[in-house]
Design an enzyme around this catalytic site. Structure first.
Site, PDB file in Angstrom:
ATOM      1  N   HIS A  70      -8.629  -0.789   2.430  1.00  0.00           N
ATOM      2  CA  HIS A  70      -7.201  -1.155   3.030  1.00  0.00           C
ATOM      3  C   HIS A  70      -6.000  -0.359   2.463  1.00  0.00           C
ATOM      4  O   HIS A  70      -4.998  -0.606   2.824  1.00  0.00           O
ATOM      5  CB  HIS A  70      -6.848  -2.601   3.381  1.00  0.00           C
ATOM      6  CG  HIS A  70      -5.739  -2.839   4.472  1.00  0.00           C
ATOM      7  ND1 HIS A  70      -4.675  -3.409   4.208  1.00  0.00           N
ATOM      8  CD2 HIS A  70      -6.017  -2.652   5.862  1.00  0.00           C
ATOM      9  CE1 HIS A  70      -3.830  -3.583   5.285  1.00  0.00           C
ATOM     10  NE2 HIS A  70      -4.618  -3.121   6.137  1.00  0.00           N
ATOM     11  N   HIS A 119       4.966  -1.840  10.816  1.00  0.00           N
ATOM     12  CA  HIS A 119       3.713  -1.807   9.567  1.00  0.00           C
ATOM     13  C   HIS A 119       4.147  -2.115   8.374  1.00  0.00           C
ATOM     14  O   HIS A 119       3.263  -2.139   7.624  1.00  0.00           O
ATOM     15  CB  HIS A 119       3.184  -0.588   9.949  1.00  0.00           C
ATOM     16  CG  HIS A 119       1.631  -0.714   9.577  1.00  0.00           C
ATOM     17  ND1 HIS A 119       1.359   0.053   8.359  1.00  0.00           N
ATOM     18  CD2 HIS A 119       0.529  -1.111   9.689  1.00  0.00           C
ATOM     19  CE1 HIS A 119      -0.033  -0.114   8.277  1.00  0.00           C
ATOM     20  NE2 HIS A 119      -0.471  -0.832   8.863  1.00  0.00           N
ATOM     21  N   ASP A 157      -1.057  14.114 -11.122  1.00  0.00           N
ATOM     22  CA  ASP A 157      -0.791  14.278 -12.305  1.00  0.00           C
ATOM     23  C   ASP A 157      -0.730  13.159 -13.282  1.00  0.00           C
ATOM     24  O   ASP A 157      -1.341  12.093 -12.857  1.00  0.00           O
ATOM     25  CB  ASP A 157       0.318  15.350 -12.471  1.00  0.00           C
ATOM     26  CG  ASP A 157      -0.097  16.716 -12.072  1.00  0.00           C
ATOM     27  OD1 ASP A 157      -1.219  17.047 -11.892  1.00  0.00           O
ATOM     28  OD2 ASP A 157       0.795  17.654 -11.814  1.00  0.00           O
ATOM     29  N   LYS A 215       5.285  -3.775   4.829  1.00  0.00           N
ATOM     30  CA  LYS A 215       4.955  -5.158   4.197  1.00  0.00           C
ATOM     31  C   LYS A 215       6.131  -5.317   3.119  1.00  0.00           C
ATOM     32  O   LYS A 215       5.889  -4.589   1.930  1.00  0.00           O
ATOM     33  CB  LYS A 215       3.822  -5.447   3.501  1.00  0.00           C
ATOM     34  CG  LYS A 215       2.705  -5.460   4.533  1.00  0.00           C
ATOM     35  CD  LYS A 215       2.167  -3.963   5.002  1.00  0.00           C
ATOM     36  CE  LYS A 215       0.988  -4.134   5.988  1.00  0.00           C
ATOM     37  NZ  LYS A 215       0.702  -2.711   6.690  1.00  0.00           N
ATOM     38  N   LYS A 242      -3.118   1.858   0.551  1.00  0.00           N
ATOM     39  CA  LYS A 242      -2.395   3.085   0.751  1.00  0.00           C
ATOM     40  C   LYS A 242      -1.656   3.630  -0.411  1.00  0.00           C
ATOM     41  O   LYS A 242      -0.540   3.131  -0.833  1.00  0.00           O
ATOM     42  CB  LYS A 242      -1.378   2.951   1.663  1.00  0.00           C
ATOM     43  CG  LYS A 242      -1.985   2.252   3.102  1.00  0.00           C
ATOM     44  CD  LYS A 242      -1.885   0.777   2.984  1.00  0.00           C
ATOM     45  CE  LYS A 242      -2.114   0.025   4.252  1.00  0.00           C
ATOM     46  NZ  LYS A 242      -3.523   0.555   4.886  1.00  0.00           N
ATOM     47  N   ASP A 248      16.269 -12.760  -3.565  1.00  0.00           N
ATOM     48  CA  ASP A 248      17.559 -12.989  -4.081  1.00  0.00           C
ATOM     49  C   ASP A 248      18.165 -11.573  -4.621  1.00  0.00           C
ATOM     50  O   ASP A 248      18.912 -11.540  -5.406  1.00  0.00           O
ATOM     51  CB  ASP A 248      17.691 -13.740  -5.477  1.00  0.00           C
ATOM     52  CG  ASP A 248      17.292 -15.508  -5.068  1.00  0.00           C
ATOM     53  OD1 ASP A 248      17.747 -15.467  -3.961  1.00  0.00           O
ATOM     54  OD2 ASP A 248      16.917 -16.110  -6.068  1.00  0.00           O
TER      55      ASP A 248
END
Length: 420
Positions: A313, A134, A320, A136, A315, A141
Protein backbone atom coordinates in the site's frame (compact mmCIF):
# COMPACT_ATOMS: atom_id res chain seq x y z
CA UNK A 1 -31.70 15.40 19.98
CA UNK A 2 -29.83 16.36 16.80
CA UNK A 3 -26.08 16.51 16.41
CA UNK A 4 -24.68 18.44 13.46
CA UNK A 5 -21.69 17.04 11.63
CA UNK A 6 -20.24 19.25 8.92
CA UNK A 7 -20.32 18.27 5.27
CA UNK A 8 -17.43 19.80 3.36
CA UNK A 9 -16.05 19.71 -0.15
CA UNK A 10 -12.75 21.50 -0.73
CA UNK A 11 -11.78 20.60 -4.27
CA UNK A 12 -10.55 24.11 -4.96
CA UNK A 13 -9.51 27.29 -3.17
CA UNK A 14 -12.13 30.06 -3.42
CA UNK A 15 -9.92 32.47 -5.35
CA UNK A 16 -6.62 32.88 -7.14
CA UNK A 17 -4.96 34.66 -4.22
CA UNK A 18 -5.57 31.70 -1.95
CA UNK A 19 -4.29 29.33 -4.63
CA UNK A 20 -1.00 31.25 -4.77
CA UNK A 21 -0.81 31.32 -0.98
CA UNK A 22 -0.95 27.53 -0.90
CA UNK A 23 2.13 27.10 -3.09
CA UNK A 24 4.71 25.97 -0.54
CA UNK A 25 8.48 26.13 -0.84
CA UNK A 26 11.41 24.23 0.66
CA UNK A 27 11.89 24.54 4.43
CA UNK A 28 15.21 23.71 6.09
CA UNK A 29 16.07 22.49 9.56
CA UNK A 30 13.49 19.68 9.83
CA UNK A 31 13.71 16.29 11.50
CA UNK A 32 12.02 13.46 9.59
CA UNK A 33 11.39 9.90 10.75
CA UNK A 34 10.19 7.05 8.56
CA UNK A 35 7.29 5.10 10.11
CA UNK A 36 6.78 1.67 8.58
CA UNK A 37 3.38 0.00 8.99
CA UNK A 38 0.80 0.48 11.71
CA UNK A 39 2.96 -1.06 14.43
CA UNK A 40 5.21 2.01 14.27
CA UNK A 41 2.77 4.63 13.03
CA UNK A 42 -0.21 4.27 15.36
CA UNK A 43 1.73 4.43 18.68
CA UNK A 44 3.57 7.57 17.50
CA UNK A 45 0.37 9.30 16.35
CA UNK A 46 -1.63 8.36 19.44
CA UNK A 47 1.19 9.55 21.69
CA UNK A 48 1.22 12.91 19.90
CA UNK A 49 -2.56 13.21 20.19
CA UNK A 50 -2.41 12.49 23.93
CA UNK A 51 0.19 15.25 24.34
CA UNK A 52 -1.86 17.81 22.40
CA UNK A 53 -2.41 21.05 24.31
CA UNK A 54 -4.20 23.33 21.83
CA UNK A 55 -5.20 21.81 18.51
CA UNK A 56 -5.49 18.59 16.51
CA UNK A 57 -6.12 18.59 12.74
CA UNK A 58 -6.65 15.14 11.25
CA UNK A 59 -7.74 14.04 7.82
CA UNK A 60 -7.88 10.53 6.46
CA UNK A 61 -9.34 8.58 3.57
CA UNK A 62 -10.34 5.56 5.68
CA UNK A 63 -11.43 5.25 9.29
CA UNK A 64 -12.99 1.96 10.37
CA UNK A 65 -14.76 1.01 13.59
CA UNK A 66 -12.16 -1.59 14.45
CA UNK A 67 -9.61 -1.62 17.27
CA UNK A 68 -7.58 1.18 15.65
CA UNK A 69 -10.60 3.35 14.92
CA UNK A 70 -12.05 2.84 18.39
CA UNK A 71 -8.75 3.81 20.02
CA UNK A 72 -8.53 6.89 17.81
CA UNK A 73 -12.07 7.88 18.80
CA UNK A 74 -11.26 7.51 22.50
CA UNK A 75 -8.06 9.57 22.19
CA UNK A 76 -9.81 12.35 20.25
CA UNK A 77 -12.70 12.49 22.69
CA UNK A 78 -10.31 12.71 25.64
CA UNK A 79 -8.42 15.53 23.91
CA UNK A 80 -11.60 17.48 23.16
CA UNK A 81 -12.81 17.07 26.74
CA UNK A 82 -9.61 18.63 28.12
CA UNK A 83 -10.11 21.67 25.91
CA UNK A 84 -8.11 20.83 22.79
CA UNK A 85 -9.64 22.05 19.52
CA UNK A 86 -10.10 18.91 17.39
CA UNK A 87 -11.04 18.97 13.69
CA UNK A 88 -11.42 15.65 11.86
CA UNK A 89 -11.94 15.52 8.08
CA UNK A 90 -13.07 12.19 6.66
CA UNK A 91 -13.73 11.02 3.12
CA UNK A 92 -17.35 10.22 2.34
CA UNK A 93 -16.44 7.07 0.41
CA UNK A 94 -13.61 5.66 2.49
CA UNK A 95 -15.45 6.37 5.75
CA UNK A 96 -18.91 5.74 4.36
CA UNK A 97 -19.57 2.77 6.63
CA UNK A 98 -19.05 4.64 9.91
CA UNK A 99 -22.12 4.34 12.10
CA UNK A 100 -24.13 7.40 13.20
CA UNK A 101 -23.37 6.41 16.79
CA UNK A 102 -19.61 6.59 16.16
CA UNK A 103 -19.87 10.06 14.65
CA UNK A 104 -22.33 11.19 17.31
CA UNK A 105 -19.96 10.31 20.16
CA UNK A 106 -17.22 12.40 18.57
CA UNK A 107 -19.51 15.36 17.91
CA UNK A 108 -21.06 15.33 21.38
CA UNK A 109 -17.57 15.45 22.91
CA UNK A 110 -16.81 18.62 20.95
CA UNK A 111 -14.89 17.14 18.01
CA UNK A 112 -15.64 19.01 14.76
CA UNK A 113 -16.27 16.16 12.31
CA UNK A 114 -16.31 16.93 8.57
CA UNK A 115 -17.26 14.55 5.80
CA UNK A 116 -15.94 15.13 2.28
CA UNK A 117 -18.56 14.47 -0.40
CA UNK A 118 -20.71 11.84 1.32
CA UNK A 119 -23.45 10.15 -0.68
CA UNK A 120 -26.22 7.72 0.11
CA UNK A 121 -26.04 4.26 -1.41
CA UNK A 122 -27.89 3.54 -4.63
CA UNK A 123 -29.42 0.06 -4.63
CA UNK A 124 -27.10 -0.80 -1.76
CA UNK A 125 -23.96 0.35 -3.61
CA UNK A 126 -21.84 3.43 -2.95
CA UNK A 127 -21.40 5.36 -6.18
CA UNK A 128 -19.24 8.33 -5.05
CA UNK A 129 -16.03 6.67 -6.25
CA UNK A 130 -14.14 9.50 -7.89
CA UNK A 131 -12.35 12.71 -6.82
CA UNK A 132 -11.86 11.51 -3.27
CA UNK A 133 -10.16 13.12 -0.29
CA UNK A 134 -7.27 10.62 -0.29
CA UNK A 135 -4.84 12.55 1.96
CA UNK A 136 -3.62 11.23 5.32
CA UNK A 137 -2.39 14.12 7.47
CA UNK A 138 -2.25 14.71 11.22
CA UNK A 139 -0.98 18.00 12.70
CA UNK A 140 -0.76 18.49 16.46
CA UNK A 141 -0.36 21.97 18.01
CA UNK A 142 1.26 23.14 14.74
CA UNK A 143 4.42 21.50 16.10
CA UNK A 144 4.49 17.87 14.96
CA UNK A 145 2.94 16.38 11.83
CA UNK A 146 2.39 12.99 10.25
CA UNK A 147 1.85 12.39 6.54
CA UNK A 148 1.88 9.30 4.35
CA UNK A 149 -0.26 6.46 3.11
CA UNK A 150 -1.47 4.82 6.33
CA UNK A 151 -5.18 4.98 7.13
CA UNK A 152 -6.75 4.51 10.56
CA UNK A 153 -7.70 0.87 10.19
CA UNK A 154 -6.51 -2.42 11.65
CA UNK A 155 -5.53 -3.80 8.24
CA UNK A 156 -2.29 -1.83 8.61
CA UNK A 157 -1.25 -4.10 11.49
CA UNK A 158 0.57 -7.40 11.00
CA UNK A 159 -1.82 -9.31 13.26
CA UNK A 160 -4.63 -8.58 10.79
CA UNK A 161 -3.37 -11.58 8.81
CA UNK A 162 -2.41 -12.19 5.17
CA UNK A 163 -4.30 -9.10 4.02
CA UNK A 164 -2.37 -6.72 6.31
CA UNK A 165 -0.90 -3.89 4.27
CA UNK A 166 2.75 -2.92 3.83
CA UNK A 167 2.88 0.87 4.07
CA UNK A 168 4.85 3.97 5.04
CA UNK A 169 4.36 7.36 6.66
CA UNK A 170 6.48 10.16 8.04
CA UNK A 171 6.74 12.04 11.33
CA UNK A 172 8.04 15.59 10.92
CA UNK A 173 9.11 18.30 13.34
CA UNK A 174 10.53 21.64 12.32
CA UNK A 175 9.59 24.63 10.17
CA UNK A 176 7.71 22.64 7.50
CA UNK A 177 5.10 21.69 10.09
CA UNK A 178 3.86 25.27 9.85
CA UNK A 179 3.13 24.69 6.16
CA UNK A 180 1.33 21.42 6.90
CA UNK A 181 -0.65 23.17 9.61
CA UNK A 182 -1.61 26.04 7.33
CA UNK A 183 -2.57 23.64 4.54
CA UNK A 184 -4.69 21.44 6.81
CA UNK A 185 -6.48 24.48 8.22
CA UNK A 186 -7.15 25.91 4.76
CA UNK A 187 -8.45 22.62 3.39
CA UNK A 188 -10.79 22.16 6.35
CA UNK A 189 -12.37 25.53 5.65
CA UNK A 190 -11.02 27.07 8.87
CA UNK A 191 -9.65 30.60 9.12
CA UNK A 192 -5.89 30.66 8.57
CA UNK A 193 -3.27 33.08 9.77
CA UNK A 194 -0.90 35.02 7.57
CA UNK A 195 2.37 33.26 6.77
CA UNK A 196 4.20 35.39 9.35
CA UNK A 197 1.58 34.60 11.98
CA UNK A 198 1.48 30.84 11.52
CA UNK A 199 5.27 30.47 11.42
CA UNK A 200 5.70 32.53 14.60
CA UNK A 201 3.87 29.83 16.56
CA UNK A 202 6.76 27.45 15.86
CA UNK A 203 8.96 29.47 18.22
CA UNK A 204 6.91 28.67 21.32
CA UNK A 205 8.37 26.05 23.68
CA UNK A 206 6.68 22.67 23.32
CA UNK A 207 7.21 18.96 24.05
CA UNK A 208 8.14 18.51 20.38
CA UNK A 209 11.10 20.88 20.20
CA UNK A 210 14.12 18.63 19.69
CA UNK A 211 17.58 19.08 18.29
CA UNK A 212 17.41 20.93 14.99
CA UNK A 213 17.43 18.60 12.01
CA UNK A 214 19.13 18.88 8.65
CA UNK A 215 16.24 17.92 6.40
CA UNK A 216 15.01 20.15 3.61
CA UNK A 217 11.29 19.37 3.24
CA UNK A 218 8.60 20.69 0.91
CA UNK A 219 4.86 20.06 0.96
CA UNK A 220 3.27 19.41 -2.45
CA UNK A 221 -0.30 18.44 -3.26
CA UNK A 222 -2.81 18.08 -6.03
CA UNK A 223 -6.31 19.42 -6.37
CA UNK A 224 -8.66 19.59 -9.32
CA UNK A 225 -8.13 23.26 -10.16
CA UNK A 226 -4.80 25.02 -9.52
CA UNK A 227 -2.43 22.19 -8.58
CA UNK A 228 -3.49 19.35 -10.84
CA UNK A 229 -0.01 18.13 -11.79
CA UNK A 230 2.27 19.20 -8.94
CA UNK A 231 3.03 15.70 -7.64
CA UNK A 232 3.50 14.22 -11.11
CA UNK A 233 5.78 17.13 -12.11
CA UNK A 234 7.90 16.60 -8.98
CA UNK A 235 8.47 12.97 -9.94
CA UNK A 236 9.27 13.89 -13.54
CA UNK A 237 11.78 16.55 -12.52
CA UNK A 238 13.56 14.26 -10.04
CA UNK A 239 13.72 11.39 -12.55
CA UNK A 240 15.10 13.66 -15.27
CA UNK A 241 17.98 14.59 -12.93
CA UNK A 242 18.72 11.04 -11.71
CA UNK A 243 22.31 9.89 -12.08
CA UNK A 244 22.79 6.87 -9.81
CA UNK A 245 19.65 5.12 -8.55
CA UNK A 246 15.88 5.30 -8.50
CA UNK A 247 13.59 3.21 -6.30
CA UNK A 248 9.82 3.59 -6.53
CA UNK A 249 7.51 1.54 -4.28
CA UNK A 250 3.93 2.21 -5.29
CA UNK A 251 0.78 0.23 -4.73
CA UNK A 252 -1.16 1.32 -7.81
CA UNK A 253 1.15 1.94 -10.74
CA UNK A 254 -0.18 3.14 -14.07
CA UNK A 255 1.34 6.58 -14.69
CA UNK A 256 0.98 8.71 -17.78
CA UNK A 257 3.35 8.53 -20.72
CA UNK A 258 5.57 11.45 -19.61
CA UNK A 259 6.37 9.83 -16.29
CA UNK A 260 6.84 6.41 -17.89
CA UNK A 261 9.22 7.93 -20.42
CA UNK A 262 11.36 9.51 -17.69
CA UNK A 263 11.57 6.17 -15.87
CA UNK A 264 12.64 4.46 -19.09
CA UNK A 265 15.07 7.23 -20.04
CA UNK A 266 16.75 7.08 -16.64
CA UNK A 267 17.36 3.35 -17.09
CA UNK A 268 18.65 3.91 -20.64
CA UNK A 269 21.33 6.32 -19.47
CA UNK A 270 22.63 3.84 -16.90
CA UNK A 271 20.68 4.73 -13.75
CA UNK A 272 19.70 1.66 -11.71
CA UNK A 273 15.90 1.90 -11.68
CA UNK A 274 13.90 -0.42 -9.43
CA UNK A 275 10.12 -0.56 -9.18
CA UNK A 276 8.43 -2.37 -6.29
CA UNK A 277 4.82 -3.15 -7.11
CA UNK A 278 2.00 -5.34 -5.93
CA UNK A 279 2.31 -9.07 -6.40
CA UNK A 280 -0.56 -9.83 -4.05
CA UNK A 281 -2.95 -6.98 -4.80
CA UNK A 282 -6.01 -5.95 -2.86
CA UNK A 283 -7.39 -4.69 -6.20
CA UNK A 284 -6.83 -7.15 -9.07
CA UNK A 285 -7.25 -4.47 -11.74
CA UNK A 286 -4.21 -2.66 -10.32
CA UNK A 287 -2.00 -5.68 -10.93
CA UNK A 288 -3.37 -6.28 -14.42
CA UNK A 289 -2.88 -2.62 -15.36
CA UNK A 290 0.70 -2.48 -14.06
CA UNK A 291 1.63 -5.66 -15.89
CA UNK A 292 0.61 -4.20 -19.23
CA UNK A 293 3.61 -1.85 -18.80
CA UNK A 294 6.21 -4.47 -17.90
CA UNK A 295 7.41 -5.17 -21.42
CA UNK A 296 7.91 -1.46 -22.16
CA UNK A 297 10.02 -1.00 -19.02
CA UNK A 298 11.94 -4.28 -18.82
CA UNK A 299 13.39 -4.02 -22.32
CA UNK A 300 15.21 -0.82 -21.36
CA UNK A 301 16.68 -2.18 -18.14
CA UNK A 302 14.16 -1.23 -15.47
CA UNK A 303 14.19 -3.81 -12.64
CA UNK A 304 10.68 -4.76 -11.53
CA UNK A 305 9.97 -6.47 -8.21
CA UNK A 306 6.57 -7.75 -7.15
CA UNK A 307 5.99 -7.76 -3.40
CA UNK A 308 4.26 -11.03 -2.63
CA UNK A 309 4.12 -11.32 1.16
CA UNK A 310 0.97 -9.22 1.56
CA UNK A 311 -0.74 -6.29 -0.20
CA UNK A 312 1.58 -3.34 -0.85
CA UNK A 313 0.00 0.00 0.00
CA UNK A 314 3.10 2.25 0.00
CA UNK A 315 3.58 5.47 -1.95
CA UNK A 316 7.28 6.26 -1.55
CA UNK A 317 10.24 6.87 -3.85
CA UNK A 318 13.87 7.95 -3.78
CA UNK A 319 16.29 9.31 -6.37
CA UNK A 320 20.08 9.22 -6.01
CA UNK A 321 21.44 9.92 -2.50
CA UNK A 322 19.30 12.73 -1.15
CA UNK A 323 15.83 13.10 -2.81
CA UNK A 324 12.86 11.18 -1.41
CA UNK A 325 9.09 11.47 -1.28
CA UNK A 326 6.48 10.04 1.06
CA UNK A 327 2.76 10.70 0.84
CA UNK A 328 -0.70 9.60 -0.17
CA UNK A 329 -0.37 9.71 -3.96
CA UNK A 330 -0.24 6.56 -6.01
CA UNK A 331 1.08 6.70 -9.56
CA UNK A 332 -2.22 5.88 -11.23
CA UNK A 333 -5.03 7.86 -12.88
CA UNK A 334 -7.05 8.22 -9.68
CA UNK A 335 -4.23 9.82 -7.70
CA UNK A 336 -2.57 11.76 -10.53
CA UNK A 337 -5.74 13.06 -12.17
CA UNK A 338 -8.71 12.96 -9.79
CA UNK A 339 -8.09 12.59 -6.04
CA UNK A 340 -7.03 15.19 -3.51
CA UNK A 341 -3.51 14.12 -2.50
CA UNK A 342 -0.54 15.36 -0.48
CA UNK A 343 3.12 14.32 -0.42
CA UNK A 344 6.25 15.75 1.07
CA UNK A 345 9.57 15.95 -0.76
CA UNK A 346 12.67 15.42 1.37
CA UNK A 347 16.28 16.33 0.72
CA UNK A 348 18.17 14.52 3.45
CA UNK A 349 20.95 11.99 2.82
CA UNK A 350 20.47 10.08 6.08
CA UNK A 351 16.73 9.70 5.47
CA UNK A 352 17.30 8.74 1.83
CA UNK A 353 19.77 6.03 2.86
CA UNK A 354 17.44 4.65 5.55
CA UNK A 355 14.54 4.50 3.11
CA UNK A 356 16.78 2.83 0.53
CA UNK A 357 17.87 0.16 3.02
CA UNK A 358 14.26 -0.58 4.01
CA UNK A 359 13.14 -0.88 0.39
CA UNK A 360 16.20 -2.91 -0.59
CA UNK A 361 15.45 -5.36 2.23
CA UNK A 362 11.88 -5.61 0.97
CA UNK A 363 13.02 -6.25 -2.62
CA UNK A 364 15.63 -8.87 -1.72
CA UNK A 365 13.72 -10.82 0.91
CA UNK A 366 10.03 -10.49 0.13
CA UNK A 367 9.70 -9.94 -3.62
CA UNK A 368 10.01 -11.84 -6.84
CA UNK A 369 11.93 -10.13 -9.60
CA UNK A 370 10.60 -10.15 -13.13
CA UNK A 371 13.11 -11.65 -15.62
CA UNK A 372 14.54 -9.20 -18.15
CA UNK A 373 13.41 -11.37 -21.06
CA UNK A 374 9.99 -12.00 -19.55
CA UNK A 375 7.51 -13.12 -22.19
CA UNK A 376 3.86 -13.73 -21.59
CA UNK A 377 2.03 -16.54 -23.25
CA UNK A 378 -0.08 -14.63 -25.70
CA UNK A 379 -3.36 -16.44 -25.27
CA UNK A 380 -6.29 -14.72 -26.96
CA UNK A 381 -8.04 -13.95 -23.67
CA UNK A 382 -4.82 -12.46 -22.21
CA UNK A 383 -4.36 -10.24 -25.26
CA UNK A 384 -7.99 -9.12 -25.06
CA UNK A 385 -7.97 -8.43 -21.32
CA UNK A 386 -4.59 -6.67 -21.53
CA UNK A 387 -5.79 -4.50 -24.42
CA UNK A 388 -8.98 -3.53 -22.58
CA UNK A 389 -7.26 -2.83 -19.25
CA UNK A 390 -4.55 -0.73 -20.87
CA UNK A 391 -6.92 1.48 -22.83
CA UNK A 392 -9.50 1.84 -20.05
CA UNK A 393 -6.79 2.95 -17.62
CA UNK A 394 -5.16 5.18 -20.22
CA UNK A 395 -8.37 7.09 -20.92
CA UNK A 396 -9.81 6.82 -17.40
CA UNK A 397 -9.27 10.47 -16.34
CA UNK A 398 -10.91 11.74 -19.54
CA UNK A 399 -13.88 9.43 -19.08
CA UNK A 400 -14.40 10.46 -15.47
CA UNK A 401 -13.96 14.09 -16.49
CA UNK A 402 -17.39 13.85 -18.05
CA UNK A 403 -18.83 13.40 -14.56
CA UNK A 404 -19.85 16.49 -12.56
CA UNK A 405 -16.88 18.02 -10.74
CA UNK A 406 -17.04 18.84 -7.04
CA UNK A 407 -17.76 22.43 -6.13
CA UNK A 408 -16.61 24.11 -2.92
CA UNK A 409 -19.32 23.92 -0.30
CA UNK A 410 -19.59 23.83 3.46
CA UNK A 411 -22.98 22.97 4.83
CA UNK A 412 -24.18 20.85 7.70
CA UNK A 413 -25.77 17.48 7.49
CA UNK A 414 -27.38 15.96 10.53
CA UNK A 415 -27.08 12.69 12.40
CA UNK A 416 -30.25 12.20 14.40
CA UNK A 417 -30.94 10.17 17.48
CA UNK A 418 -33.61 10.21 20.15
CA UNK A 419 -33.09 10.42 23.88
CA UNK A 420 -34.70 7.65 25.89
Amino acid sequence: MTVAVEHISTDQPPDEAKARDLDYGWQGGNRVELLENGETYFPQVFDALRKARREILLETFILFEDKVGLELKAVLIEAAQRGVKVVVSLDGFGCGELSPAFLRELAEAGVAVQMFDPAAKTLGIRTNWFRRLHRKIVVVDAEVAFIGGINFSADHLGDYGPEAKQDYALQVTGPVVADLHHFALAQSGRQVRTRRGWRRRQQRPSPWHTEKGDGQVRLIYRDNVHHRDDIEEAYIHALSQAQKRVVIANAYFFPGYRLLREIRNAARRGVRVQLIMQGQPDVLLAKLAARTLYGYLLKDGVVIHEYCERPLHGKVALVDDDWSTVGSSNLDPLSLSLNLEANVLIRDRAFNQHLYERLETLAKNHCRTMPENRKQRLWLWRLTVGFLVFHVMRHFPVLTGWLPAHKPRLKPFEVQHHDT
